[in-house]
Design an enzyme around this catalytic site. Structure first.
Site: not given
Ligand code: CA
Length: 447
Positions: A152, A157, A256, A263, A276, A383
């Site tokens: 992450y 993001h 992804d 989520q 995911k 991301t």
């Molecule tokens: Ca991801």
């Protein structure tokens, strides 16, 4: 153990493969728009017709059949172990050897393929013997993925998404200390081109009394880079940051795919689960760290007042060259655009230098508790989003959770993905004094 002089000569040979003046007798490799000039030589797993898949190396619009080069006695010395590993139907055995054997193979292939090199005089016979057109092959998942961990690492993001899910508390206090990640699902990591099925799942909007189950209404992509683990580490051992590069075999593009409604309802308290793990697509070409050597760079500086990384996540070398100067694009093509013959249209462009954590820091942190990483493991970057508009690597951010849909050139709008939508990730590295190299495509069509 590799002697110092051996390592020096291997670095000299590496530098020669990166020489921007080097050209190939494979003419398609010399086109300025080619992702695969002779300076790149990424590995892939390919098959023709009913052949068993094996490992090859891309150049221009061709693939070098390493097994054929080996059988003809064209490879020698340090390259032999790597070439023999290329006869397998996945890259795991090659990755397990670590970077030096693959470097030796890449060096010898570069010499064989360069204009004026060892193969030039025999190009008339070598071409048909060694090369297979990419249009005539099926490309496969590069490795058997034993474990997939998704990080992450883009603070932009993390902040944008955090603001939507937790307006009062967008960035959790651990973010600037710990490379945050979660264990993803390896079985649903697939190669580019594999159809993407819209997942079913539970969703519950803020005004709903109870959840409903049904197809996701908020299907999204995530623009990421996949780092393939090469040589692993034994359970209980760690990988110092100074050695992290030796355990990273190469990079691919990663999408992804994420179901945002699933989520939002499921992610607390244990993190992502069914939102995911229905599909994660990777591009078929693994660009080696050797090919990326000219594009190493520092990550974007941390903001004033941010903590310095703890000592095990910090060294001069990682600060100076922990990043990879990659430009990453997302393009979208709807079914209507495809029917009209329209090309995919770019919706985002991000820089891989905008991460908060380097791939080396992610790998070192992952193994810092003694967790054993294995050849073929995938570490997703998370991301990749930059600080500016148009640099957000998913629709959740770009459209503010669907509230501000994108308008495409034909007037269609998208908050999230519709059935028939095609998402194309591309990436390249470019800088003065080096030849541009690319990653190919990571493509998925929904529905
Ligand atoms: Ca991801």
């Amino acid at each position: 153990m590799v002697s110092a002089s051996h390592a020096d000569s291997s670095l000299e040979a590496l530098a020669a493969t990166l020489d921007p003046s080097r050209r190939s007798w494979v003419s398609s490799a010399n086109a300025s728009e080619s992702d695969f000039p002779i300076q790149n030589l990424p590995f892939c797993v390919f098959s023709r017709a009913s052949d068993v898949p094996r490992v090859g190396v891309a150049i221009g619009d061709q693939i070098v059949d390493v097994h054929a080069a080996l059988s003809r006695g064209l490879l020698h010395g340090d390259a032999l172990a790597a070439a023999e590993a290329c006869s397998h139907r996945s890259m795991n055995a090659l990755m397990a050897l670590g970077r030096l054997p693959a470097r030796a193979l890449r060096t010898q292939l570069s010499e064989l393929l360069r204009a004026g090199g060892a193969g030039d005089d025999a190009r008339e016979s070598l071409g048909p013997a060694l090369l297979v057109a990419q249009r005539d092959v099926t490309l496969h998942l590069p490795a058997v993925v034993g474990d997939y961990t998704d990080f992450y690492a883009s603070v932009h993001h993390a902040t944008n998404v955090g603001r939507m899910f937790r307006p009062d508390n967008p960035l959790l206090p651990n973010y600037k200390w710990v490379p945050i990640g979660y264990h993803g699902r390896a079985s649903s990591v697939v190669v580019s081109g594999t159809p993407v099925h819209r997942p079913m799942g539970q969703r519950k909007g803020p005004t709903d009394d109870v959840p409903a189950v049904g197809p996701s209404r908020s299907l999204d992509y995530e623009l990421e880079v996949a780092a393939w683990v090469g040589a692993g580490n034994a359970l209980g051992s760690t990988i110092p940051l100074s050695a992290a590069d030796e355990h990273l075999f190469g990079l691919s593009l990663l999408n992804d795919w994420s179901a945002r409604d699933l989520q939002a309802w499921e992610y607390q308290p244990l993190g992502p689960f069914l939102a995911k793990n229905f599909t994660s697509s990777v591009s078929p070409f693994v660009v080696t760290l050797d090919a990326l050597e000219p594009f190493r760079a520092p990550l974007a500086p941390r903001a004033d007042g941010d903590p310095a990384p703890l000592p095990y996540l910090s060294d001069d070398r990682d600060r100076a060259r922990g990043g990879f100067d990659l430009t990453l694009d997302v393009s979208l093509r709807t079914a209507t655009m495809r029917a009209s013959g329209d090309a995919p249209v770019r919706v985002s462009r991000a820089s891989f230098l905008d991460l908060y954590w380097s791939l080396g820091q992610m790998l070192t942190h992952h193994a810092s508790n003694g967790c054993n990483l294995r050849p073929g493991d995938v570490l997703g970057s998370g991301t990749v989003s930059g600080p500016l508009d148009g640099a957000q690597g998913c629709l959740l951010e770009l459209t503010r959770r669907g509230a501000q849909p994108l308008t495409l050139p034909n007037g269609e709008q998208r908050g999230f993905l519709e059935d028939g939508d095609e998402v194309v990730l591309t990436g390249y590295a470019e800088r003065p004094g080096a030849v541009r190299i690319g990653f190919g495509h990571c493509i998925g069509v929904v529905g």
